[in-house]
Design an enzyme around this catalytic site. Sequence first.
Site, PDB file in Angstrom:
ATOM      1  N   MET A 159      -5.469  -7.407   8.948  1.00  0.00           N
ATOM      2  CA  MET A 159      -4.906  -6.534   9.989  1.00  0.00           C
ATOM      3  C   MET A 159      -5.812  -5.320  10.205  1.00  0.00           C
ATOM      4  SD  MET A 159      -0.879  -6.921   9.231  1.00  0.00           S
ATOM      5  CE  MET A 159      -1.051  -6.668   7.492  1.00  0.00           C
TER       6      MET A 159
ATOM      7  N   ASN B 227       7.529 -37.542   2.298  1.00  0.00           N
ATOM      8  CA  ASN B 227       6.587 -37.742   3.418  1.00  0.00           C
ATOM      9  C   ASN B 227       7.312 -38.453   4.550  1.00  0.00           C
ATOM     10  OD1 ASN B 227       4.624 -36.779   1.671  1.00  0.00           O
ATOM     11  ND2 ASN B 227       3.956 -38.826   1.073  1.00  0.00           N
TER      12      ASN B 227
ATOM     13  N   ARG C 285      -3.392   2.870   8.722  1.00  0.00           N
ATOM     14  CA  ARG C 285      -3.746   1.591   8.084  1.00  0.00           C
ATOM     15  C   ARG C 285      -2.514   0.719   7.873  1.00  0.00           C
ATOM     16  NH1 ARG C 285      -6.946   3.202   2.852  1.00  0.00           N
ATOM     17  NH2 ARG C 285      -8.190   1.336   3.195  1.00  0.00           N
TER      18      ARG C 285
ATOM     19  N   CYS D 233       8.503 -37.749  -5.046  1.00  0.00           N
ATOM     20  CA  CYS D 233       7.135 -38.261  -5.148  1.00  0.00           C
ATOM     21  C   CYS D 233       6.362 -38.124  -3.848  1.00  0.00           C
ATOM     22  CB  CYS D 233       7.134 -39.706  -5.632  1.00  0.00           C
ATOM     23  SG  CYS D 233       7.927 -40.844  -4.490  1.00  0.00           S
TER      24      CYS D 233
ATOM     25  N   HIS E 104      -3.623 -40.631   5.687  1.00  0.00           N
ATOM     26  CA  HIS E 104      -4.162 -41.525   4.666  1.00  0.00           C
ATOM     27  C   HIS E 104      -5.314 -40.871   3.928  1.00  0.00           C
ATOM     28  CE1 HIS E 104      -6.862 -44.739   3.246  1.00  0.00           C
ATOM     29  NE2 HIS E 104      -5.717 -45.235   2.819  1.00  0.00           N
TER      30      HIS E 104
ATOM     31  N   ARG F 214      -3.922  -1.462  -5.966  1.00  0.00           N
ATOM     32  CA  ARG F 214      -3.057  -2.654  -5.874  1.00  0.00           C
ATOM     33  C   ARG F 214      -3.482  -3.615  -6.979  1.00  0.00           C
ATOM     34  NH1 ARG F 214      -5.677  -4.687  -0.238  1.00  0.00           N
ATOM     35  NH2 ARG F 214      -7.785  -4.926  -1.003  1.00  0.00           N
TER      36      ARG F 214
ATOM     37  N   ARG G 242       6.291 -48.750  -7.340  1.00  0.00           N
ATOM     38  CA  ARG G 242       6.913 -48.897  -6.026  1.00  0.00           C
ATOM     39  C   ARG G 242       6.424 -50.205  -5.403  1.00  0.00           C
ATOM     40  NH1 ARG G 242       6.036 -45.733  -1.211  1.00  0.00           N
ATOM     41  NH2 ARG G 242       3.921 -46.476  -1.211  1.00  0.00           N
TER      42      ARG G 242
ATOM     43  N   TYR H  45      12.532 -34.552 -12.297  1.00  0.00           N
ATOM     44  CA  TYR H  45      11.074 -34.436 -12.349  1.00  0.00           C
ATOM     45  C   TYR H  45      10.471 -34.313 -10.960  1.00  0.00           C
ATOM     46  CZ  TYR H  45      10.784 -39.354 -10.926  1.00  0.00           C
ATOM     47  OH  TYR H  45      10.895 -40.525 -10.232  1.00  0.00           O
TER      48      TYR H  45
ATOM     49  N   LYS I 225       0.837  -1.204   0.000  1.00  0.00           N
ATOM     50  CA  LYS I 225       0.000   0.000   0.000  1.00  0.00           C
ATOM     51  C   LYS I 225       0.873   1.256   0.000  1.00  0.00           C
ATOM     52  CE  LYS I 225      -3.697  -0.298   2.448  1.00  0.00           C
ATOM     53  NZ  LYS I 225      -4.223  -0.614   3.778  1.00  0.00           N
TER      54      LYS I 225
ATOM     55  N   GLU J 159      14.048 -41.930   1.464  1.00  0.00           N
ATOM     56  CA  GLU J 159      13.069 -41.439   2.435  1.00  0.00           C
ATOM     57  C   GLU J 159      13.498 -41.696   3.879  1.00  0.00           C
ATOM     58  OE1 GLU J 159       9.298 -43.356   1.632  1.00  0.00           O
ATOM     59  OE2 GLU J 159      10.248 -45.217   1.032  1.00  0.00           O
TER      60      GLU J 159
ATOM     61  N   GLY K  71      11.126 -39.621  -1.230  1.00  0.00           N
ATOM     62  CA  GLY K  71       9.859 -39.822  -0.542  1.00  0.00           C
ATOM     63  C   GLY K  71       9.840 -38.870   0.641  1.00  0.00           C
TER      64      GLY K  71
ATOM     65  N   ARG L  61       1.695 -46.726  -6.073  1.00  0.00           N
ATOM     66  CA  ARG L  61       1.760 -47.432  -4.775  1.00  0.00           C
ATOM     67  C   ARG L  61       1.006 -48.751  -4.932  1.00  0.00           C
ATOM     68  NH1 ARG L  61       0.836 -41.793  -2.762  1.00  0.00           N
ATOM     69  NH2 ARG L  61       2.326 -41.324  -1.102  1.00  0.00           N
TER      70      ARG L  61
ATOM     71  N   GLY M 172      -8.030  -7.487   4.886  1.00  0.00           N
ATOM     72  CA  GLY M 172      -8.884  -7.704   6.052  1.00  0.00           C
ATOM     73  C   GLY M 172      -8.215  -8.397   7.223  1.00  0.00           C
TER      74      GLY M 172
ATOM     75  N   SER N  42      14.062 -41.558  -6.009  1.00  0.00           N
ATOM     76  CA  SER N  42      12.879 -40.717  -5.907  1.00  0.00           C
ATOM     77  C   SER N  42      12.721 -40.343  -4.440  1.00  0.00           C
ATOM     78  CB  SER N  42      11.646 -41.470  -6.408  1.00  0.00           C
ATOM     79  OG  SER N  42      10.518 -40.652  -6.248  1.00  0.00           O
TER      80      SER N  42
HETATM   81  C1  PEP Z   1       6.896 -40.764   0.862  1.00  0.00           C
HETATM   82  O1  PEP Z   1       7.201 -41.298   1.920  1.00  0.00           O
HETATM   83  O2  PEP Z   1       7.121 -39.572   0.605  1.00  0.00           O
HETATM   84  C2  PEP Z   1       6.198 -41.538  -0.171  1.00  0.00           C
HETATM   85  C3  PEP Z   1       5.944 -40.999  -1.340  1.00  0.00           C
HETATM   86  O3  PEP Z   1       5.770 -42.790   0.154  1.00  0.00           O
HETATM   87  P1  PEP Z   1       4.475 -43.057   1.052  1.00  0.00           P
HETATM   88  O4  PEP Z   1       3.738 -41.776   1.171  1.00  0.00           O
HETATM   89  O5  PEP Z   1       3.681 -44.089   0.327  1.00  0.00           O
HETATM   90  O6  PEP Z   1       5.043 -43.552   2.315  1.00  0.00           O
HETATM   91 MG    MG Z   2       7.191 -43.446   2.055  1.00  0.00          MG
END
Ligand code: PEP
Ligand code: MG
Length: 873
Positions: free
Chosen positions: A103, A767, A92, A830, A454, A336, A616, A850, A22, A744, A765, A560, A101, A763
């Site tokens: 602040m 997660n 402001r 992935c 999940h 803006r 996998r 990728y 602003k 992973e 993983g 999977r 909105g 790859s």
């Molecule tokens: C991960 O762990 O990032 C993964 C892709 O495998 P999953 O989520 O199936 O454990």
């Molecule tokens: Mg995993």
Amino acid sequence: MAKWVYLFKEGKADMKNLLGGKGANLAEMTNLGLPIPQGFTVTTEACTDYYNNNKTISDEIKGQIFDALRNLEEQQGKKFGDTENPLLVSVRSGARASMPGMMDTILNLGLNDVAVEGFAKKTGNSRFAYDSYRRFIQMFSDVVMEISKSKFERVLDEIKEKKGVHYDNDLTAEDLKDVIAQFKALYREEKGTDFPQEPAEQLIEAITAVFRSWDNPRAIYYRRMNDIPGDWGTAVNVQAMVFGNMGDTSGTGVAFTRNPSTGEAKIYGEYLINAQGEDVVAGIRTPQPITRLHEDMPEVYDEFMRIANLLEEHYKDMQDMEFTIEDKKLYFLQTRNGKRTAAAALKIACDLVDEGKITKEEAVKRIDAKSLDQLLHPAFDQAALKAATPIGSALPASPGAAAGRVYFTADEAKEHHDQGERVILVRLETSPEDIEGMHASEGILTVRGGMTSHAAVVARGMGTCCVSGCGEIKINEEAKYFTLGGETIKEGDYISLDGSTGKIYVGDLPTEEATISGNFDRLMQWADEIRTLKVRTNADTPEDAANAVKFGAEGIGLCRTEHMFFNEDRIPKIRKMILSKTVEAREAALEELIPFQKGDFKGIYEAMEGRPVTIRFLDPPLHEFVPTNEEDIKELANDMGLTVEEVKATCDSLHEFNPMMGHRGCRLAVTYPEIAKMQTRAVMEAAIEVKNEKGYDIVPEIMIPLVGEKRELKFVKDVVVETAEKVIAEYGSDIKYMVGTMIEIPRACLLANEIAEEAEFFSFGTNDLTQMTFGFSRDDAGKFLDSYYSNKIYESDPFARLDQEGIGQLVQMAAEKGRSTSPNLKLGICGEHGGDPSTIEFCHKVGLNYVSCSPYRVPIARLAAAQAVLNNK
Ligand code: PEP
Ligand code: MG
């Protein structure tokens, strides 16, 4: 001495980081010679200083604020707190990125018991002057002193009733004096002190309040949703007031240079005669469309249109402008780049390219990649959504708009779906066994679980709306009802879920089908020309795979295989395999699974039409597959010629204290190599058959999960290679294949140079890598992460947006180490992060080949990958 305060005429548009959006735009408009009420900006750095300085504004900053104020007084020919002609200001917020909105704002600051009389005299309108004062007391008390607005509303209502009038506007100057006296009494009662009369004190308190509002819960939440760092801070703009509420030749409004919901190139906006800003927003009176201004005040309208066009031309983007007309004189209070829907964003970007105003690259850069989500799922009817009040909210785990009848078990959801009902599955948490019910549902609502639980992963994969982790729900699955936000929802009642915001509504809100316009495709083509990262998808079924190809997926980065075993006719077979006591019995059970698994793979290869497919191998702990209810246990015992007790004992023996770190991943193949054998056979036979039948040049990529040690990978790889070679020989095929691993486990990152000697690809993983590195469970972290956000320990969910500082180091290290021993190693990601734009930019920077994400995020990833190139040129 640092410079903490800038007059508008000292700034420029490119000083956003320091002056906020602003402030920078007010400065730019001042330089363009536009009619802007003058003022000054206290910088974002002053805000940071305030937080570093134990939440106080330093004397040096205060000194600069008052210097700027004196400058403003001179320029306006008015004085703060003056009895003749007082200067009034607005205060402001204005951060680098707009946070509409979130602040606080204070108007009419500078009024006190004396100045209000001067103001009345000067304007010749005492009703107006007293009304401004009472508004100021109300706003200051609410925003700065945190006295509830409703208390003031009550006083106002009582006085209106006493005077027998209906609207605020019907109160006279004398009535308003009464209101002010009572407001001040209320203030004294609440605070134990008098309402501050000293304008300098009012100003510092107000600036402090705006700084403080940077950290209010809704601002923290908004930042988290929009990836805005918490250390940016907000600037504060102090601006001379102009008044839209001085009678019928005054007014105030908001307008966009193009339609923000459709993108149509036509001015869009509204205004109210005789009103102040908050009246437009509050919706008490219905505003007029901006085109009406042409009739009300033709000269003002022409001037307005001239400036609106000039601003769009100058910023080369659709502008969102606030303006005020004070006695026929037009002022701009703000401009803006306007917020817009994804559809509008695409149309505007393409139109601007066609109008020769921006390049294709600029167009690609402008689109908020995440917003494309809106175009890929059905959406709620906007008017219906606006009119509805949510009863609660939780994590927006998978976008979309879902409305249907509530059921509490997957079976019931499926049953009612099969009878033609739209259903919403409500669960404490979902388990893999719920998959069919989840698939049958319009939307999924869970009490537990985070963004990678999940329910969330599966729902995103299916493109099903999901709201997860709603801890406020009290659910009674037996009696089949839940309560939330004071409402009781029984089985069969309608609810609606907004998977983009996480909001939950009672009733059946209408939806409209997503339409993908031609602009969408056009912009995606431009993105594809620019990006260097490939975009793959996580898909477990031929349907998901085909869907992802439609959205532009260039391969499958993660299939999977365990998800294939959960449906009705297969789960008994895998259970049999698990309960087998000998290798022979296990092999026999696995033999029965081969046709299913092979059929799935053939379907997937066909859907992918020769694009690369990474499969996998079995990953979850086996206990996830075993029966839990009596009936299934009995059936299995019968099937296998065992007693119920024997089956139960085996199931019990599979119990693990920490299954996420237990007997899963490649550990299954180390203990039961026959599982890897069966899966390899299915992968290879399917690939060879599809290759022979369709002529696709398929090179299956077999991926071993959860590896932390080179010898572990080698062990499983040897099993895979031996089986694959056998199949190739049997078919007399010349097919090639690759064996690689998921990265992973932190140890795999540390020893990636060794592991790469046995892997043709990695790859990430992320997660599991996030779970194992942070040391908290991806399924349970939702329970405490909220406190981490509100206490500013974390700014975003590490399971949704890669923690680049920590996990990022591991990814980068593993990429470098891996390529040091295997220069042609193919690298991908992935985990769920593969669809997150900021993570995608990181992946581009560290040189991955990728990213892989759920089908519905493929377009987002394509765009984000192109933006990564443009941002790092
Ligand atoms: C991960 O762990 O990032 C993964 C892709 O495998 P999953 O989520 O199936 O454990
Ligand atoms: Mg995993």
